[in-house]
Enzyme design. Structure first.
Site, PDB file in Angstrom:
ATOM      1  N   GLY A 124     -14.126   3.232  14.971  1.00 49.09           N
ATOM      2  CA  GLY A 124     -15.405   2.249  14.725  1.00 49.09           C
ATOM      3  C   GLY A 124     -15.189   1.082  15.679  1.00 49.09           C
TER       4      GLY A 124
ATOM      5  NE  ARG B 135      -9.393  13.074   3.995  1.00 51.20           N
ATOM      6  CZ  ARG B 135      -9.476  11.707   3.823  1.00 51.20           C
ATOM      7  NH1 ARG B 135     -10.655  11.175   3.001  1.00 51.20           N
ATOM      8  NH2 ARG B 135      -8.506  10.931   4.150  1.00 51.20           N
TER       9      ARG B 135
ATOM     10  CG  HIS C 241     -13.540   2.394   6.960  1.00 44.81           C
ATOM     11  ND1 HIS C 241     -12.707   1.476   6.635  1.00 44.81           N
ATOM     12  CD2 HIS C 241     -12.766   3.489   7.145  1.00 44.81           C
ATOM     13  CE1 HIS C 241     -11.752   1.696   6.962  1.00 44.81           C
ATOM     14  NE2 HIS C 241     -11.620   2.802   6.974  1.00 44.81           N
TER      15      HIS C 241
ATOM     16  CG  ASN D  52      -1.677   1.283   1.362  1.00 54.17           C
ATOM     17  OD1 ASN D  52      -1.810   2.045   0.506  1.00 54.17           O
ATOM     18  ND2 ASN D  52      -2.611   1.176   2.324  1.00 54.17           N
TER      19      ASN D  52
ATOM     20  CG  HIS E 237     -12.793   3.643   3.267  1.00 54.78           C
ATOM     21  ND1 HIS E 237     -13.374   4.992   3.816  1.00 54.78           N
ATOM     22  CD2 HIS E 237     -11.644   4.237   3.442  1.00 54.78           C
ATOM     23  CE1 HIS E 237     -12.523   5.860   4.420  1.00 54.78           C
ATOM     24  NE2 HIS E 237     -11.280   5.116   4.350  1.00 54.78           N
TER      25      HIS E 237
ATOM     26  CG  PHE F 219     -12.826   9.844  19.027  1.00 51.59           C
ATOM     27  CD1 PHE F 219     -13.932  10.469  18.370  1.00 51.59           C
ATOM     28  CD2 PHE F 219     -12.796   9.079  20.115  1.00 51.59           C
ATOM     29  CE1 PHE F 219     -15.185  10.037  19.071  1.00 51.59           C
ATOM     30  CE2 PHE F 219     -13.882   8.796  20.831  1.00 51.59           C
ATOM     31  CZ  PHE F 219     -15.269   9.233  20.333  1.00 51.59           C
ATOM     32  NE  ARG F 220      -6.202   7.532  19.860  1.00 53.62           N
ATOM     33  CZ  ARG F 220      -5.503   6.665  19.390  1.00 53.62           C
ATOM     34  NH1 ARG F 220      -4.953   5.706  19.654  1.00 53.62           N
ATOM     35  NH2 ARG F 220      -4.725   7.042  18.242  1.00 53.62           N
TER      36      ARG F 220
ATOM     37  NE  ARG G 210      -6.255   1.751  -0.048  1.00 60.39           N
ATOM     38  CZ  ARG G 210      -6.420   2.836   0.897  1.00 60.39           C
ATOM     39  NH1 ARG G 210      -5.316   3.352   1.435  1.00 60.39           N
ATOM     40  NH2 ARG G 210      -7.491   3.331   0.916  1.00 60.39           N
TER      41      ARG G 210
ATOM     42  N   GLY H 214     -10.210   2.653  12.778  1.00 60.01           N
ATOM     43  CA  GLY H 214      -9.536   2.943  14.287  1.00 60.01           C
ATOM     44  C   GLY H 214     -10.610   3.389  15.405  1.00 60.01           C
TER      45      GLY H 214
ATOM     46  CD  GLU I  22      -8.696  -0.998   4.551  1.00 63.28           C
ATOM     47  OE1 GLU I  22      -8.443  -0.794   5.485  1.00 63.28           O
ATOM     48  OE2 GLU I  22      -9.116  -0.217   3.347  1.00 63.28           O
TER      49      GLU I  22
HETATM   50  P1  ADP Z   1      -6.817   5.332   8.762  1.00 60.70           P
HETATM   51  O1  ADP Z   1      -7.796   5.975   8.229  1.00 60.70           O
HETATM   52  O2  ADP Z   1      -5.635   6.514   8.801  1.00 60.70           O
HETATM   53  O3  ADP Z   1      -6.245   4.135   8.539  1.00 60.70           O
HETATM   54  P2  ADP Z   1      -7.634   4.266  11.238  1.00 60.70           P
HETATM   55  O4  ADP Z   1      -8.450   3.547  10.859  1.00 60.70           O
HETATM   56  O5  ADP Z   1      -6.159   3.570  12.025  1.00 60.70           O
HETATM   57  O6  ADP Z   1      -6.876   5.357  10.316  1.00 60.70           O
HETATM   58  O7  ADP Z   1      -7.936   5.198  12.520  1.00 60.70           O
HETATM   59  C1  ADP Z   1      -7.386   6.035  12.986  1.00 60.70           C
HETATM   60  C2  ADP Z   1      -7.994   6.891  13.992  1.00 60.70           C
HETATM   61  O8  ADP Z   1      -8.828   5.987  15.060  1.00 60.70           O
HETATM   62  C3  ADP Z   1      -7.344   7.751  15.210  1.00 60.70           C
HETATM   63  O9  ADP Z   1      -7.025   9.077  14.480  1.00 60.70           O
HETATM   64  C4  ADP Z   1      -8.162   7.987  16.321  1.00 60.70           C
HETATM   65  O10 ADP Z   1      -9.075   8.997  16.252  1.00 60.70           O
HETATM   66  C5  ADP Z   1      -8.923   6.479  16.362  1.00 60.70           C
HETATM   67  N1  ADP Z   1      -8.659   5.729  17.364  1.00 60.70           N
HETATM   68  C6  ADP Z   1      -7.571   4.775  17.459  1.00 60.70           C
HETATM   69  N2  ADP Z   1      -7.683   4.126  18.703  1.00 60.70           N
HETATM   70  C7  ADP Z   1      -8.631   4.807  19.236  1.00 60.70           C
HETATM   71  C8  ADP Z   1      -9.115   4.382  20.764  1.00 60.70           C
HETATM   72  N3  ADP Z   1      -8.620   3.531  21.603  1.00 60.70           N
HETATM   73  N4  ADP Z   1     -10.290   5.175  21.198  1.00 60.70           N
HETATM   74  C9  ADP Z   1     -10.556   6.002  20.208  1.00 60.70           C
HETATM   75  N5  ADP Z   1     -10.365   6.402  19.067  1.00 60.70           N
HETATM   76  C10 ADP Z   1      -9.335   5.682  18.699  1.00 60.70           C
END
Ligand code: ADP
Length: 397
Positions: free
Chosen positions: A331, A239, A206, A7, A178, A282-283, A89, A329, A382
Protein backbone atom coordinates in the site's frame (compact mmCIF):
# COMPACT_ATOMS: atom_id res chain seq x y z
CA UNK A 1 11.16 7.91 28.94
CA UNK A 2 12.72 4.98 27.00
CA UNK A 3 10.36 2.23 25.95
CA UNK A 4 11.29 -1.06 24.36
CA UNK A 5 8.88 -2.55 21.83
CA UNK A 6 9.05 -6.30 21.22
CA UNK A 7 7.33 -8.28 18.48
CA UNK A 8 8.05 -11.96 18.99
CA UNK A 9 7.49 -14.67 16.38
CA UNK A 10 8.21 -18.39 16.63
CA UNK A 11 11.84 -18.07 15.48
CA UNK A 12 12.31 -14.31 15.31
CA UNK A 13 12.10 -11.27 17.51
CA UNK A 14 11.82 -7.68 16.23
CA UNK A 15 12.60 -4.82 18.57
CA UNK A 16 12.71 -1.06 18.74
CA UNK A 17 13.89 1.21 21.52
CA UNK A 18 12.12 4.58 21.45
CA UNK A 19 12.63 7.73 23.40
CA UNK A 20 9.02 8.61 24.16
CA UNK A 21 9.82 12.14 25.35
CA UNK A 22 10.04 13.14 21.70
CA UNK A 23 8.94 9.87 20.00
CA UNK A 24 12.32 9.27 18.37
CA UNK A 25 13.70 5.89 17.42
CA UNK A 26 16.99 5.15 19.19
CA UNK A 27 17.73 1.69 17.77
CA UNK A 28 15.96 -1.24 16.19
CA UNK A 29 16.80 -4.77 15.26
CA UNK A 30 15.90 -8.32 14.52
CA UNK A 31 16.94 -11.57 16.22
CA UNK A 32 16.48 -14.36 13.69
CA UNK A 33 16.83 -18.13 13.66
CA UNK A 34 16.02 -18.46 17.36
CA UNK A 35 16.23 -22.13 18.36
CA UNK A 36 18.23 -22.90 15.20
CA UNK A 37 21.53 -21.01 15.49
CA UNK A 38 20.95 -17.27 15.88
CA UNK A 39 21.63 -14.08 13.96
CA UNK A 40 21.35 -10.48 15.11
CA UNK A 41 20.70 -7.47 12.87
CA UNK A 42 20.97 -4.29 14.90
CA UNK A 43 20.50 -0.77 13.52
CA UNK A 44 21.43 2.52 15.11
CA UNK A 45 20.61 5.39 12.78
CA UNK A 46 22.19 4.62 9.44
CA UNK A 47 24.64 2.10 10.92
CA UNK A 48 23.84 -1.60 10.71
CA UNK A 49 25.54 -4.38 12.66
CA UNK A 50 25.09 -8.02 11.81
CA UNK A 51 26.48 -10.89 13.83
CA UNK A 52 25.91 -14.60 14.35
CA UNK A 53 25.20 -15.17 18.04
CA UNK A 54 23.80 -18.39 19.53
CA UNK A 55 20.10 -18.05 20.47
CA UNK A 56 18.93 -21.41 21.75
CA UNK A 57 15.64 -19.90 22.97
CA UNK A 58 13.72 -16.62 23.32
CA UNK A 59 15.29 -15.82 26.70
CA UNK A 60 18.71 -15.97 25.03
CA UNK A 61 17.45 -13.78 22.16
CA UNK A 62 16.19 -11.11 24.60
CA UNK A 63 19.60 -11.21 26.30
CA UNK A 64 21.35 -10.73 22.93
CA UNK A 65 19.05 -7.78 22.15
CA UNK A 66 19.77 -6.16 25.55
CA UNK A 67 23.51 -6.67 25.08
CA UNK A 68 23.27 -4.92 21.68
CA UNK A 69 21.38 -1.99 23.21
CA UNK A 70 23.99 -1.72 25.98
CA UNK A 71 27.03 -2.37 23.79
CA UNK A 72 29.91 0.13 23.92
CA UNK A 73 30.33 -0.01 20.11
CA UNK A 74 26.77 0.20 18.85
CA UNK A 75 24.57 0.57 21.92
CA UNK A 76 22.24 3.44 22.77
CA UNK A 77 21.90 3.11 26.56
CA UNK A 78 24.49 3.02 29.32
CA UNK A 79 22.38 1.22 31.88
CA UNK A 80 19.59 -1.32 31.62
CA UNK A 81 17.53 0.69 34.15
CA UNK A 82 16.99 3.28 31.43
CA UNK A 83 14.35 0.94 29.96
CA UNK A 84 11.20 2.08 31.76
CA UNK A 85 8.76 -0.42 30.25
CA UNK A 86 8.35 -3.03 27.53
CA UNK A 87 5.43 -3.04 25.08
CA UNK A 88 4.65 -6.37 23.44
CA UNK A 89 2.74 -6.92 20.24
CA UNK A 90 0.19 -9.65 20.95
CA UNK A 91 -1.81 -10.99 18.03
CA UNK A 92 -4.96 -12.42 19.63
CA UNK A 93 -6.69 -10.95 22.66
CA UNK A 94 -10.02 -12.68 21.97
CA UNK A 95 -12.98 -10.96 23.62
CA UNK A 96 -10.91 -10.37 26.75
CA UNK A 97 -9.12 -7.23 25.64
CA UNK A 98 -10.55 -4.18 23.93
CA UNK A 99 -7.54 -2.10 24.90
CA UNK A 100 -3.87 -2.46 25.76
CA UNK A 101 -3.17 -3.83 29.21
CA UNK A 102 -0.50 -4.14 31.91
CA UNK A 103 0.55 -7.78 31.91
CA UNK A 104 0.04 -9.74 35.11
CA UNK A 105 -0.64 -13.42 35.86
CA UNK A 106 -4.35 -13.13 35.00
CA UNK A 107 -3.52 -11.53 31.63
CA UNK A 108 -0.98 -14.27 30.85
CA UNK A 109 -3.63 -16.87 31.63
CA UNK A 110 -6.11 -15.13 29.28
CA UNK A 111 -3.46 -15.10 26.56
CA UNK A 112 -2.93 -18.80 27.02
CA UNK A 113 -6.69 -19.27 26.65
CA UNK A 114 -6.56 -17.37 23.33
CA UNK A 115 -3.69 -19.50 22.01
CA UNK A 116 -6.06 -22.07 20.52
CA UNK A 117 -7.38 -19.37 18.21
CA UNK A 118 -3.93 -18.14 17.12
CA UNK A 119 -1.65 -21.17 17.47
CA UNK A 120 1.05 -19.67 15.22
CA UNK A 121 1.15 -16.30 16.95
CA UNK A 122 0.11 -16.23 20.61
CA UNK A 123 2.50 -18.91 21.95
CA UNK A 124 5.60 -17.05 20.64
CA UNK A 125 4.13 -13.74 21.88
CA UNK A 126 3.86 -15.32 25.34
CA UNK A 127 7.41 -16.66 25.09
CA UNK A 128 8.58 -13.12 24.41
CA UNK A 129 6.68 -11.75 27.41
CA UNK A 130 8.10 -14.41 29.73
CA UNK A 131 11.65 -14.07 28.43
CA UNK A 132 11.43 -10.31 28.79
CA UNK A 133 10.17 -10.60 32.40
CA UNK A 134 13.09 -12.89 33.18
CA UNK A 135 15.72 -10.55 31.71
CA UNK A 136 14.12 -7.33 32.96
CA UNK A 137 12.70 -8.20 36.38
CA UNK A 138 10.43 -5.55 37.88
CA UNK A 139 10.05 -3.65 34.58
CA UNK A 140 6.36 -3.22 33.63
CA UNK A 141 5.31 -5.26 30.58
CA UNK A 142 2.35 -4.12 28.48
CA UNK A 143 0.37 -6.13 25.92
CA UNK A 144 -0.95 -4.37 22.80
CA UNK A 145 -3.35 -6.52 20.78
CA UNK A 146 -3.93 -6.76 17.03
CA UNK A 147 -7.55 -7.61 17.79
CA UNK A 148 -8.31 -4.85 20.34
CA UNK A 149 -9.25 -2.03 17.96
CA UNK A 150 -11.88 -4.25 16.31
CA UNK A 151 -13.71 -5.04 19.55
CA UNK A 152 -16.02 -2.10 18.72
CA UNK A 153 -17.49 -4.04 15.76
CA UNK A 154 -21.25 -4.54 16.07
CA UNK A 155 -22.60 -8.06 16.37
CA UNK A 156 -24.11 -7.92 12.87
CA UNK A 157 -20.56 -7.55 11.53
CA UNK A 158 -18.72 -10.06 13.68
CA UNK A 159 -21.12 -13.00 13.85
CA UNK A 160 -20.80 -15.90 11.42
CA UNK A 161 -24.08 -17.50 10.38
CA UNK A 162 -23.27 -20.71 12.26
CA UNK A 163 -25.43 -22.36 14.93
CA UNK A 164 -25.44 -19.81 17.74
CA UNK A 165 -24.23 -22.29 20.32
CA UNK A 166 -20.81 -22.38 18.60
CA UNK A 167 -20.38 -18.73 19.45
CA UNK A 168 -21.68 -19.34 22.99
CA UNK A 169 -19.36 -22.32 23.54
CA UNK A 170 -16.21 -21.48 21.61
CA UNK A 171 -16.53 -17.77 20.88
CA UNK A 172 -16.28 -18.48 17.16
CA UNK A 173 -16.70 -15.06 15.55
CA UNK A 174 -14.81 -12.51 13.50
CA UNK A 175 -12.05 -10.82 15.53
CA UNK A 176 -10.00 -8.99 12.92
CA UNK A 177 -6.27 -8.22 13.04
CA UNK A 178 -3.78 -5.44 12.17
CA UNK A 179 -5.86 -3.27 14.55
CA UNK A 180 -2.85 -1.26 15.69
CA UNK A 181 -2.06 -0.31 12.10
CA UNK A 182 -5.69 0.46 11.11
CA UNK A 183 -6.02 2.68 14.18
CA UNK A 184 -2.75 4.52 13.56
CA UNK A 185 -3.23 5.23 9.87
CA UNK A 186 -6.88 6.26 10.23
CA UNK A 187 -6.00 8.72 13.01
CA UNK A 188 -3.11 10.06 10.97
CA UNK A 189 -5.37 10.43 7.91
CA UNK A 190 -7.87 12.47 9.96
CA UNK A 191 -5.01 14.64 11.19
CA UNK A 192 -3.76 15.16 7.61
CA UNK A 193 -7.28 16.06 6.48
CA UNK A 194 -7.59 18.49 9.39
CA UNK A 195 -10.95 16.99 10.35
CA UNK A 196 -12.20 15.44 13.62
CA UNK A 197 -11.47 11.70 13.76
CA UNK A 198 -14.81 11.00 15.38
CA UNK A 199 -16.76 12.55 12.49
CA UNK A 200 -15.23 10.67 9.58
CA UNK A 201 -15.90 7.50 7.59
CA UNK A 202 -12.56 5.98 6.64
CA UNK A 203 -11.61 2.75 4.85
CA UNK A 204 -8.05 1.65 5.60
CA UNK A 205 -6.30 -0.94 3.41
CA UNK A 206 -3.33 -2.58 5.15
CA UNK A 207 -1.66 -4.37 2.26
CA UNK A 208 1.53 -6.16 3.27
CA UNK A 209 2.34 -9.86 3.19
CA UNK A 210 -0.74 -10.24 5.36
CA UNK A 211 -3.52 -7.91 4.25
CA UNK A 212 -6.76 -6.61 5.68
CA UNK A 213 -9.28 -3.81 5.19
CA UNK A 214 -11.13 -1.95 7.91
CA UNK A 215 -14.22 0.26 7.97
CA UNK A 216 -13.83 2.98 10.58
CA UNK A 217 -16.86 5.09 11.38
CA UNK A 218 -16.50 8.02 13.78
CA UNK A 219 -13.21 6.61 15.10
CA UNK A 220 -14.49 3.07 15.70
CA UNK A 221 -13.79 -0.09 13.74
CA UNK A 222 -17.19 -1.26 12.48
CA UNK A 223 -16.05 -4.06 10.17
CA UNK A 224 -12.87 -5.69 8.96
CA UNK A 225 -11.90 -8.36 6.47
CA UNK A 226 -9.85 -10.78 8.59
CA UNK A 227 -11.91 -13.10 10.72
CA UNK A 228 -11.65 -15.76 13.40
CA UNK A 229 -8.07 -16.13 12.16
CA UNK A 230 -5.93 -14.00 9.82
CA UNK A 231 -6.86 -16.28 6.89
CA UNK A 232 -10.13 -14.60 5.88
CA UNK A 233 -10.65 -11.65 3.58
CA UNK A 234 -8.29 -10.29 0.94
CA UNK A 235 -5.96 -12.26 -1.30
CA UNK A 236 -2.58 -12.14 0.51
CA UNK A 237 1.03 -13.07 -0.21
CA UNK A 238 0.47 -16.76 0.52
CA UNK A 239 -3.08 -16.87 2.01
CA UNK A 240 -6.32 -17.47 0.15
CA UNK A 241 -8.49 -14.91 1.88
CA UNK A 242 -12.23 -15.62 1.43
CA UNK A 243 -12.99 -19.11 0.22
CA UNK A 244 -15.96 -21.48 0.17
CA UNK A 245 -15.58 -23.75 3.23
CA UNK A 246 -16.90 -26.70 1.17
CA UNK A 247 -13.58 -26.71 -0.70
CA UNK A 248 -11.93 -28.15 2.44
CA UNK A 249 -13.60 -31.60 2.46
CA UNK A 250 -13.54 -31.69 -1.35
CA UNK A 251 -9.75 -31.27 -1.36
CA UNK A 252 -9.33 -33.70 1.53
CA UNK A 253 -11.01 -36.36 -0.55
CA UNK A 254 -9.54 -35.57 -3.96
CA UNK A 255 -5.96 -34.88 -2.85
CA UNK A 256 -5.96 -37.31 0.10
CA UNK A 257 -5.10 -34.57 2.57
CA UNK A 258 -5.91 -34.05 6.23
CA UNK A 259 -7.75 -30.91 7.35
CA UNK A 260 -4.55 -29.36 8.82
CA UNK A 261 -2.76 -30.03 5.51
CA UNK A 262 -5.51 -28.21 3.60
CA UNK A 263 -5.38 -25.24 5.98
CA UNK A 264 -1.60 -25.22 5.68
CA UNK A 265 -2.02 -25.00 1.90
CA UNK A 266 -4.53 -22.13 2.32
CA UNK A 267 -2.12 -20.29 4.63
CA UNK A 268 1.23 -20.90 2.99
CA UNK A 269 0.88 -21.96 -0.63
CA UNK A 270 -2.04 -19.91 -1.88
CA UNK A 271 -2.73 -16.20 -2.41
CA UNK A 272 -0.47 -14.37 -4.85
CA UNK A 273 2.09 -17.19 -4.64
CA UNK A 274 -0.42 -19.90 -5.49
CA UNK A 275 -2.20 -17.92 -8.20
CA UNK A 276 0.91 -16.65 -9.95
CA UNK A 277 3.12 -19.69 -9.44
CA UNK A 278 5.95 -17.13 -9.27
CA UNK A 279 6.32 -15.62 -5.80
CA UNK A 280 4.47 -14.10 -2.88
CA UNK A 281 6.24 -10.81 -3.49
CA UNK A 282 4.35 -8.26 -5.56
CA UNK A 283 7.57 -7.00 -7.16
CA UNK A 284 8.52 -10.44 -8.54
CA UNK A 285 5.01 -11.00 -9.85
CA UNK A 286 4.93 -7.60 -11.50
CA UNK A 287 8.28 -8.34 -13.14
CA UNK A 288 6.92 -11.69 -14.38
CA UNK A 289 3.89 -9.91 -15.82
CA UNK A 290 6.21 -7.45 -17.61
CA UNK A 291 8.03 -10.48 -19.01
CA UNK A 292 4.77 -11.73 -20.47
CA UNK A 293 3.64 -14.20 -17.82
CA UNK A 294 -0.17 -14.29 -18.15
CA UNK A 295 -0.77 -16.13 -14.91
CA UNK A 296 1.13 -13.41 -13.06
CA UNK A 297 -1.02 -10.76 -14.72
CA UNK A 298 -4.16 -12.65 -13.71
CA UNK A 299 -2.99 -12.96 -10.10
CA UNK A 300 -2.53 -9.20 -9.85
CA UNK A 301 -5.95 -8.51 -11.37
CA UNK A 302 -7.57 -10.87 -8.85
CA UNK A 303 -5.74 -9.07 -6.05
CA UNK A 304 -6.90 -5.57 -7.13
CA UNK A 305 -10.46 -6.76 -7.69
CA UNK A 306 -10.75 -8.25 -4.19
CA UNK A 307 -9.47 -5.04 -2.56
CA UNK A 308 -11.83 -2.86 -4.62
CA UNK A 309 -14.81 -5.15 -3.87
CA UNK A 310 -14.20 -4.86 -0.14
CA UNK A 311 -13.97 -1.08 -0.38
CA UNK A 312 -17.37 -1.06 -2.10
CA UNK A 313 -18.79 -3.32 0.59
CA UNK A 314 -17.55 -1.11 3.42
CA UNK A 315 -18.67 2.09 1.72
CA UNK A 316 -22.12 0.49 1.62
CA UNK A 317 -21.88 -0.66 5.24
CA UNK A 318 -21.10 2.90 6.40
CA UNK A 319 -23.46 4.54 3.88
CA UNK A 320 -20.55 6.51 2.46
CA UNK A 321 -16.86 7.09 2.87
CA UNK A 322 -14.72 10.21 3.26
CA UNK A 323 -11.27 8.72 2.67
CA UNK A 324 -9.66 5.54 1.37
CA UNK A 325 -6.23 5.00 2.93
CA UNK A 326 -3.48 2.66 1.70
CA UNK A 327 -0.71 1.41 3.97
CA UNK A 328 1.93 -1.33 4.64
CA UNK A 329 4.54 -2.78 2.23
CA UNK A 330 2.39 -2.79 -0.90
CA UNK A 331 0.00 0.00 0.00
CA UNK A 332 2.87 2.37 0.75
CA UNK A 333 5.22 1.44 -2.07
CA UNK A 334 3.18 0.47 -5.10
CA UNK A 335 1.65 3.43 -6.92
CA UNK A 336 0.46 0.98 -9.56
CA UNK A 337 -1.57 -1.00 -7.03
CA UNK A 338 -3.17 2.19 -5.69
CA UNK A 339 -3.98 3.34 -9.21
CA UNK A 340 -5.48 -0.02 -10.19
CA UNK A 341 -7.67 -0.22 -7.09
CA UNK A 342 -8.77 3.41 -7.32
CA UNK A 343 -9.74 2.86 -10.97
CA UNK A 344 -12.69 0.80 -9.65
CA UNK A 345 -13.85 3.57 -7.33
CA UNK A 346 -14.89 6.41 -9.62
CA UNK A 347 -18.57 5.81 -8.74
CA UNK A 348 -17.77 6.67 -5.12
CA UNK A 349 -16.15 9.99 -5.99
CA UNK A 350 -12.54 8.78 -5.91
CA UNK A 351 -10.36 10.59 -8.45
CA UNK A 352 -6.58 10.40 -8.27
CA UNK A 353 -3.74 12.67 -9.32
CA UNK A 354 -1.24 10.32 -11.01
CA UNK A 355 1.65 12.70 -10.51
CA UNK A 356 1.03 12.89 -6.74
CA UNK A 357 0.41 9.13 -6.61
CA UNK A 358 3.83 8.44 -8.12
CA UNK A 359 5.61 9.91 -5.06
CA UNK A 360 7.09 7.66 -2.38
CA UNK A 361 8.48 7.72 1.13
CA UNK A 362 6.06 10.21 2.71
CA UNK A 363 2.41 10.02 3.75
CA UNK A 364 0.23 11.91 1.28
CA UNK A 365 -3.19 12.75 -0.09
CA UNK A 366 -3.04 11.88 -3.78
CA UNK A 367 -6.58 12.90 -4.72
CA UNK A 368 -7.18 14.94 -7.86
CA UNK A 369 -9.08 18.22 -7.88
CA UNK A 370 -12.79 17.55 -7.78
CA UNK A 371 -12.53 14.25 -5.88
CA UNK A 372 -15.31 13.96 -3.30
CA UNK A 373 -13.64 11.01 -1.56
CA UNK A 374 -9.99 11.44 -0.58
CA UNK A 375 -7.36 8.86 -1.65
CA UNK A 376 -4.41 8.71 0.73
CA UNK A 377 -1.22 6.83 1.47
CA UNK A 378 -0.19 6.81 5.12
CA UNK A 379 2.96 5.10 6.32
CA UNK A 380 2.08 2.84 9.20
CA UNK A 381 4.01 2.70 12.46
CA UNK A 382 2.72 -0.09 14.68
CA UNK A 383 5.73 0.14 17.01
CA UNK A 384 4.98 3.77 17.78
CA UNK A 385 1.38 2.90 18.74
CA UNK A 386 2.65 0.11 20.98
CA UNK A 387 5.13 2.51 22.62
CA UNK A 388 2.44 5.20 23.05
CA UNK A 389 0.00 2.78 24.67
CA UNK A 390 2.78 1.44 26.91
CA UNK A 391 3.75 4.95 27.96
CA UNK A 392 0.09 5.80 28.76
CA UNK A 393 -0.30 2.71 30.90
CA UNK A 394 2.95 3.01 32.86
CA UNK A 395 2.46 6.74 33.37
CA UNK A 396 -0.64 5.91 35.43
CA UNK A 397 1.12 3.36 37.68
P1 ADP B 1 4.51 -7.86 6.52
O1 ADP B 1 3.06 -8.16 6.36
O2 ADP B 1 5.39 -9.07 6.50
O3 ADP B 1 4.83 -6.85 7.62
P2 ADP B 1 5.14 -5.68 4.70
O4 ADP B 1 4.10 -4.74 5.15
O5 ADP B 1 6.55 -5.31 4.93
O6 ADP B 1 4.90 -7.16 5.17
O7 ADP B 1 4.92 -5.91 3.12
C1 ADP B 1 5.74 -6.76 2.41
C2 ADP B 1 5.29 -6.80 0.96
O8 ADP B 1 5.25 -5.47 0.43
C3 ADP B 1 6.25 -7.53 0.06
O9 ADP B 1 5.98 -8.89 0.01
C4 ADP B 1 6.03 -6.88 -1.27
O10 ADP B 1 5.04 -7.61 -1.96
C5 ADP B 1 5.48 -5.52 -0.96
N1 ADP B 1 6.42 -4.45 -1.33
C6 ADP B 1 7.44 -3.97 -0.62
N2 ADP B 1 8.09 -3.00 -1.31
C7 ADP B 1 7.46 -2.88 -2.51
C8 ADP B 1 7.61 -2.07 -3.67
N3 ADP B 1 8.58 -1.17 -3.76
N4 ADP B 1 6.74 -2.23 -4.67
C9 ADP B 1 5.77 -3.13 -4.60
N5 ADP B 1 5.55 -3.92 -3.54
C10 ADP B 1 6.37 -3.80 -2.51
Amino acid sequence: MKILVVNCGSSSLKYQLLNMDDETLLAKGLCERIGIDGRLKHERGAEEFISDVPMPDHTAAIKVMLDALLSKEHGVIANINEIVAVGHRVVHGGEFFSDSVLINDAVEKALEDCSDMAPLHNPPNLLGIRASKKNLPGVPQVGVFDTAFHQTMPKKAYMYALPHKLYDTYKIRKYGFHGTSHKYVSMKAAEMLGRPYNKLKIITCHLGNGASICAIENGRSVDTSMGFTPLEGLVMGTRTGDIDAAIVPYLMEKEKLTAPQVIDMFNKKSGLLGLSGVSNDFRDIFQAKQDGNEQADEALEIYYYRVASYIGRYAAAMNGVDAVVFTAGLGENSSLLREKVCAYLGYLGVKIDSEKNSKRGKSMDFSADGATVRSMMVMTNEELVIARDTKDIVSKL
